[in-house]
Motif scaffolding. Structure first.
Motif, PDB file in Angstrom:
ATOM      1  N   GLY A 217       0.823  -1.153  -0.144  1.00  0.00           N
ATOM      2  CA  GLY A 217       0.019  -0.210   0.026  1.00  0.00           C
ATOM      3  C   GLY A 217       0.729   1.392  -0.130  1.00  0.00           C
ATOM      4  N   ASP A 218       2.298   1.319   0.060  1.00  0.00           N
ATOM      5  CA  ASP A 218       2.896   2.227   0.124  1.00  0.00           C
ATOM      6  C   ASP A 218       2.896   3.033  -1.101  1.00  0.00           C
ATOM      7  OD1 ASP A 218       5.702   3.639  -0.321  1.00  0.00           O
ATOM      8  OD2 ASP A 218       5.391   3.326   1.916  1.00  0.00           O
ATOM      9  N   TYR A 219       2.957   4.633  -1.224  1.00  0.00           N
ATOM     10  CA  TYR A 219       2.906   5.460  -2.224  1.00  0.00           C
ATOM     11  C   TYR A 219       4.131   6.572  -2.066  1.00  0.00           C
ATOM     12  CZ  TYR A 219       0.430   9.047   0.092  1.00  0.00           C
ATOM     13  OH  TYR A 219      -0.048  10.011   0.924  1.00  0.00           O
ATOM     14  N   ILE A 220       4.403   6.854  -0.975  1.00  0.00           N
ATOM     15  CA  ILE A 220       5.416   7.909  -0.504  1.00  0.00           C
ATOM     16  C   ILE A 220       6.584   7.518  -0.877  1.00  0.00           C
ATOM     17  CG2 ILE A 220       6.255   9.328   1.268  1.00  0.00           C
ATOM     18  CD1 ILE A 220       3.854   8.739   2.848  1.00  0.00           C
ATOM     19  N   THR A 221       7.173   6.384  -0.907  1.00  0.00           N
ATOM     20  CA  THR A 221       8.594   5.986  -1.421  1.00  0.00           C
ATOM     21  C   THR A 221       8.660   6.057  -2.995  1.00  0.00           C
ATOM     22  OG1 THR A 221       9.149   4.598   0.784  1.00  0.00           O
ATOM     23  CG2 THR A 221      10.241   3.998  -1.314  1.00  0.00           C
ATOM     24  N   VAL A 222       7.640   5.561  -3.486  1.00  0.00           N
ATOM     25  CA  VAL A 222       7.419   5.588  -5.027  1.00  0.00           C
ATOM     26  C   VAL A 222       7.598   7.084  -5.504  1.00  0.00           C
ATOM     27  CG1 VAL A 222       6.255   4.676  -6.813  1.00  0.00           C
ATOM     28  CG2 VAL A 222       6.121   3.372  -4.668  1.00  0.00           C
ATOM     29  N   GLN A 223       6.812   7.866  -4.725  1.00  0.00           N
ATOM     30  CA  GLN A 223       6.818   9.124  -5.258  1.00  0.00           C
ATOM     31  C   GLN A 223       8.268   9.680  -4.919  1.00  0.00           C
ATOM     32  OE1 GLN A 223       3.793   9.716  -7.007  1.00  0.00           O
ATOM     33  NE2 GLN A 223       3.415  11.575  -5.795  1.00  0.00           N
ATOM     34  N   ILE A 224       8.945   9.265  -4.088  1.00  0.00           N
ATOM     35  CA  ILE A 224      10.275  10.090  -3.845  1.00  0.00           C
ATOM     36  C   ILE A 224      11.437   9.386  -4.641  1.00  0.00           C
ATOM     37  CG2 ILE A 224      12.074  10.534  -1.990  1.00  0.00           C
ATOM     38  CD1 ILE A 224       9.687  10.601  -0.046  1.00  0.00           C
ATOM     39  N   VAL A 225      11.688   8.041  -4.671  1.00  0.00           N
ATOM     40  CA  VAL A 225      12.635   7.360  -5.548  1.00  0.00           C
ATOM     41  C   VAL A 225      12.105   6.361  -6.617  1.00  0.00           C
ATOM     42  CG1 VAL A 225      13.939   7.418  -3.297  1.00  0.00           C
ATOM     43  CG2 VAL A 225      12.732   5.265  -4.110  1.00  0.00           C
ATOM     44  N   GLY A 226      10.947   6.202  -6.867  1.00  0.00           N
ATOM     45  CA  GLY A 226      10.302   5.812  -7.916  1.00  0.00           C
ATOM     46  C   GLY A 226      10.684   5.920  -9.247  1.00  0.00           C
ATOM     47  N   GLY A 227      10.981   7.271  -9.446  1.00  0.00           N
ATOM     48  CA  GLY A 227      10.976   7.872 -10.918  1.00  0.00           C
ATOM     49  C   GLY A 227       9.764   8.026 -11.545  1.00  0.00           C
ATOM     50  N   LYS A 228       9.270   7.181 -12.602  1.00  0.00           N
ATOM     51  CA  LYS A 228       8.051   7.211 -13.006  1.00  0.00           C
ATOM     52  C   LYS A 228       7.212   5.829 -13.189  1.00  0.00           C
ATOM     53  CE  LYS A 228       9.678   9.719 -17.509  1.00  0.00           C
ATOM     54  NZ  LYS A 228       9.808   9.769 -18.785  1.00  0.00           N
ATOM     55  N   THR A 229       7.947   5.194 -11.951  1.00  0.00           N
ATOM     56  CA  THR A 229       7.191   3.783 -11.473  1.00  0.00           C
ATOM     57  C   THR A 229       5.757   4.418 -11.038  1.00  0.00           C
ATOM     58  OG1 THR A 229       9.285   2.826 -11.247  1.00  0.00           O
ATOM     59  CG2 THR A 229       7.224   1.806 -10.104  1.00  0.00           C
ATOM     60  N   GLN A 230       4.681   3.371 -11.206  1.00  0.00           N
ATOM     61  CA  GLN A 230       3.610   3.283 -10.748  1.00  0.00           C
ATOM     62  C   GLN A 230       2.999   2.344  -9.960  1.00  0.00           C
ATOM     63  OE1 GLN A 230       1.205   6.128 -10.706  1.00  0.00           O
ATOM     64  NE2 GLN A 230       2.924   7.389 -11.573  1.00  0.00           N
ATOM     65  N   LEU A 231       2.538   2.446  -8.915  1.00  0.00           N
ATOM     66  CA  LEU A 231       1.858   1.278  -7.863  1.00  0.00           C
ATOM     67  C   LEU A 231       0.596   1.637  -7.509  1.00  0.00           C
ATOM     68  CD1 LEU A 231       4.934   0.430  -5.910  1.00  0.00           C
ATOM     69  CD2 LEU A 231       4.394  -0.345  -7.861  1.00  0.00           C
ATOM     70  N   ILE A 232      -0.104   0.630  -6.866  1.00  0.00           N
ATOM     71  CA  ILE A 232      -1.488   0.867  -6.609  1.00  0.00           C
ATOM     72  C   ILE A 232      -1.563   2.076  -5.644  1.00  0.00           C
ATOM     73  CG2 ILE A 232      -3.451  -0.169  -5.270  1.00  0.00           C
ATOM     74  CD1 ILE A 232      -2.556  -2.973  -6.036  1.00  0.00           C
ATOM     75  N   GLY A 233      -0.907   2.633  -4.533  1.00  0.00           N
ATOM     76  CA  GLY A 233      -0.847   3.544  -3.814  1.00  0.00           C
ATOM     77  C   GLY A 233      -0.750   4.877  -4.745  1.00  0.00           C
ATOM     78  N   ASN A 234       0.037   4.923  -5.656  1.00  0.00           N
ATOM     79  CA  ASN A 234       0.052   5.967  -6.423  1.00  0.00           C
ATOM     80  C   ASN A 234      -1.094   6.290  -7.355  1.00  0.00           C
ATOM     81  OD1 ASN A 234       2.948   4.601  -6.915  1.00  0.00           O
ATOM     82  ND2 ASN A 234       3.276   6.837  -6.349  1.00  0.00           N
ATOM     83  N   LEU A 235      -1.826   5.405  -7.732  1.00  0.00           N
ATOM     84  CA  LEU A 235      -2.891   5.577  -8.518  1.00  0.00           C
ATOM     85  C   LEU A 235      -4.166   6.139  -7.596  1.00  0.00           C
ATOM     86  CD1 LEU A 235      -2.934   2.524 -10.938  1.00  0.00           C
ATOM     87  CD2 LEU A 235      -2.430   4.834 -11.413  1.00  0.00           C
ATOM     88  N   VAL A 236      -4.196   5.503  -6.318  1.00  0.00           N
ATOM     89  CA  VAL A 236      -4.980   5.936  -5.245  1.00  0.00           C
ATOM     90  C   VAL A 236      -4.925   7.444  -4.955  1.00  0.00           C
ATOM     91  CG1 VAL A 236      -6.092   5.680  -2.961  1.00  0.00           C
ATOM     92  CG2 VAL A 236      -5.350   3.700  -4.463  1.00  0.00           C
ATOM     93  N   TYR A 237      -3.663   7.818  -4.829  1.00  0.00           N
ATOM     94  CA  TYR A 237      -3.330   9.141  -4.466  1.00  0.00           C
ATOM     95  C   TYR A 237      -3.607  10.216  -5.653  1.00  0.00           C
ATOM     96  CZ  TYR A 237      -0.411  13.042  -3.438  1.00  0.00           C
ATOM     97  OH  TYR A 237      -0.016  14.467  -3.159  1.00  0.00           O
ATOM     98  N   ALA A 238      -3.432   9.661  -6.843  1.00  0.00           N
ATOM     99  CA  ALA A 238      -3.669  10.292  -7.850  1.00  0.00           C
ATOM    100  C   ALA A 238      -5.254  10.872  -8.170  1.00  0.00           C
ATOM    101  CB  ALA A 238      -3.217  10.061  -9.189  1.00  0.00           C
ATOM    102  N   ASN A 239      -6.002   9.683  -7.774  1.00  0.00           N
ATOM    103  CA  ASN A 239      -7.610   9.961  -7.896  1.00  0.00           C
ATOM    104  C   ASN A 239      -7.985  10.586  -6.702  1.00  0.00           C
ATOM    105  OD1 ASN A 239      -8.702   8.447 -10.369  1.00  0.00           O
ATOM    106  ND2 ASN A 239      -6.759   7.244  -9.691  1.00  0.00           N
ATOM    107  N   VAL A 240      -7.577  10.734  -5.619  1.00  0.00           N
ATOM    108  CA  VAL A 240      -7.774  11.459  -4.460  1.00  0.00           C
ATOM    109  C   VAL A 240      -7.344  12.931  -4.742  1.00  0.00           C
ATOM    110  CG1 VAL A 240      -7.720  12.155  -2.172  1.00  0.00           C
ATOM    111  CG2 VAL A 240      -8.023   9.600  -2.876  1.00  0.00           C
ATOM    112  N   GLY A 241      -6.236  13.426  -5.553  1.00  0.00           N
ATOM    113  CA  GLY A 241      -5.788  14.511  -5.448  1.00  0.00           C
ATOM    114  C   GLY A 241      -6.188  15.330  -6.721  1.00  0.00           C
ATOM    115  N   ALA A 242      -5.505  15.271  -7.751  1.00  0.00           N
ATOM    116  CA  ALA A 242      -5.483  15.819  -9.151  1.00  0.00           C
ATOM    117  C   ALA A 242      -6.945  15.353  -9.996  1.00  0.00           C
ATOM    118  CB  ALA A 242      -4.377  15.422  -9.864  1.00  0.00           C
TER     119      ALA A 242
END
Length: 276
Positions: A217-242
């Protein structure tokens, strides 16, 4: 006052908190996953619909991201287990009784630091031309930002959650079992592989519950060091935010929940849950 009344009074506040704050929020998540968003006004339509789940099942990108997220969580878990076994074994069976509490404190110390501080520290280490590149012989020699960096940083963050259950399992393992193996002619590695590891599998699985679920469920680490990598947590964050699509974000958030439910049901009979 009877013991039952005292027990009920003692547990009332924690139970209310669990039901209202945790289970209530989880129930709201599942309910809102069946809502939709009006494409013209952007308002949430509180009407039952399977549209969000149909989109997730129909679009290849969501299946790809789900498989990638599970793969990252599994890789982090395996890496943590490989690192935790020798460390926990040294703590439980090699170090002196006086040193063991200090080693446990050393394992717990990284948990006292802020998650963001540790993640951004790794961002500096992994940067192009950063300390890790210099250590490995020049720019571009390190993993840089991307999927390997995500696995490495998450393994660092969650390693204590694997070490402690394995250490507890090894500490309960009688020394007489290891001595009997040695008396029968088994060398140290053979004893470790054939006796120690099979007996502490429940402890390893217990640690895996933490490392796998936290990584999934992590998305913060992916945002910081993941470059363009997308995981489930990033998609959840993107749909909550932008995107401001809370129902679709809730539908995406049910994926790791369902995966963890299946995982916990699968390991329940191993006795691992008793090690938590």
């Amino acid at each position: 006052m009877s013991p039952r009344v005292r027990l009920a009074a003692l547990l009332a506040a924690p139970v209310v908190w669990l039901v209202v704050a945790y289970l209530g929020a989880l129930a709201t998540l599942f309910v809102s996953a069946f809502w939709t968003v009006n494409g013209f006004t952007g308002a949430t339509v509180k009407r039952f619909s399977l549209g969000n789940f149909e989109t997730i099942l129909r679009e290849d990108v969501y299946r790809t991201v789900t498989l990638r997220s599970v793969g990252v969580a599994a890789a982090v878990t395996v890496l943590c287990a490989v690192l935790a076994l020798p460390m926990a074994y040294f703590m439980a069976k090699v170090a002196s009784a006086r040193a063991r509490p200090w080693l446990v404190i050393a394992v717990l110390t990284p948990l006292w630091a802020s998650y963001l501080v540790k993640a951004y520290a790794w961002r500096v280490l992994l940067a192009n031309g950063g300390p890790l590149d210099t250590l490995l012989g020049g720019p571009g020699r390190g993993p840089g930002y991307g999927l390997p960096a995500v696995v490495l940083v998450l393994a660092y963050l969650w390693l204590p959650y694997m070490i402690l259950p394995v250490y507890a399992g090894l500490e309960r393992l009688p020394d007489s079992v290891l001595e009997a193996s040695a008396d029968l002619g088994a060398r140290g590695w053979r004893t470790f592989r054939a006796i120690t590891v099979p007996l502490i599998v429940p402890s390893i699985v217990a640690g895996a519950v933490f490392t796998f679920s936290l990584s999934l469920g992590d998305y913060i680490t992916v945002q910081i060091v993941g470059g363009k990598t997308q995981l489930i947590g990033n998609l959840v964050y993107a749909n909550v935010g932008a995107a401001n699509n809370l129902p679709f974000a809730a539908a995406l958030a049910t994926i790791p929940v369902l995966i963890m439910v299946i995982y916990l049901v699968a390991v329940r009979r191993s006795g691992a849950l008793e090690e938590l």
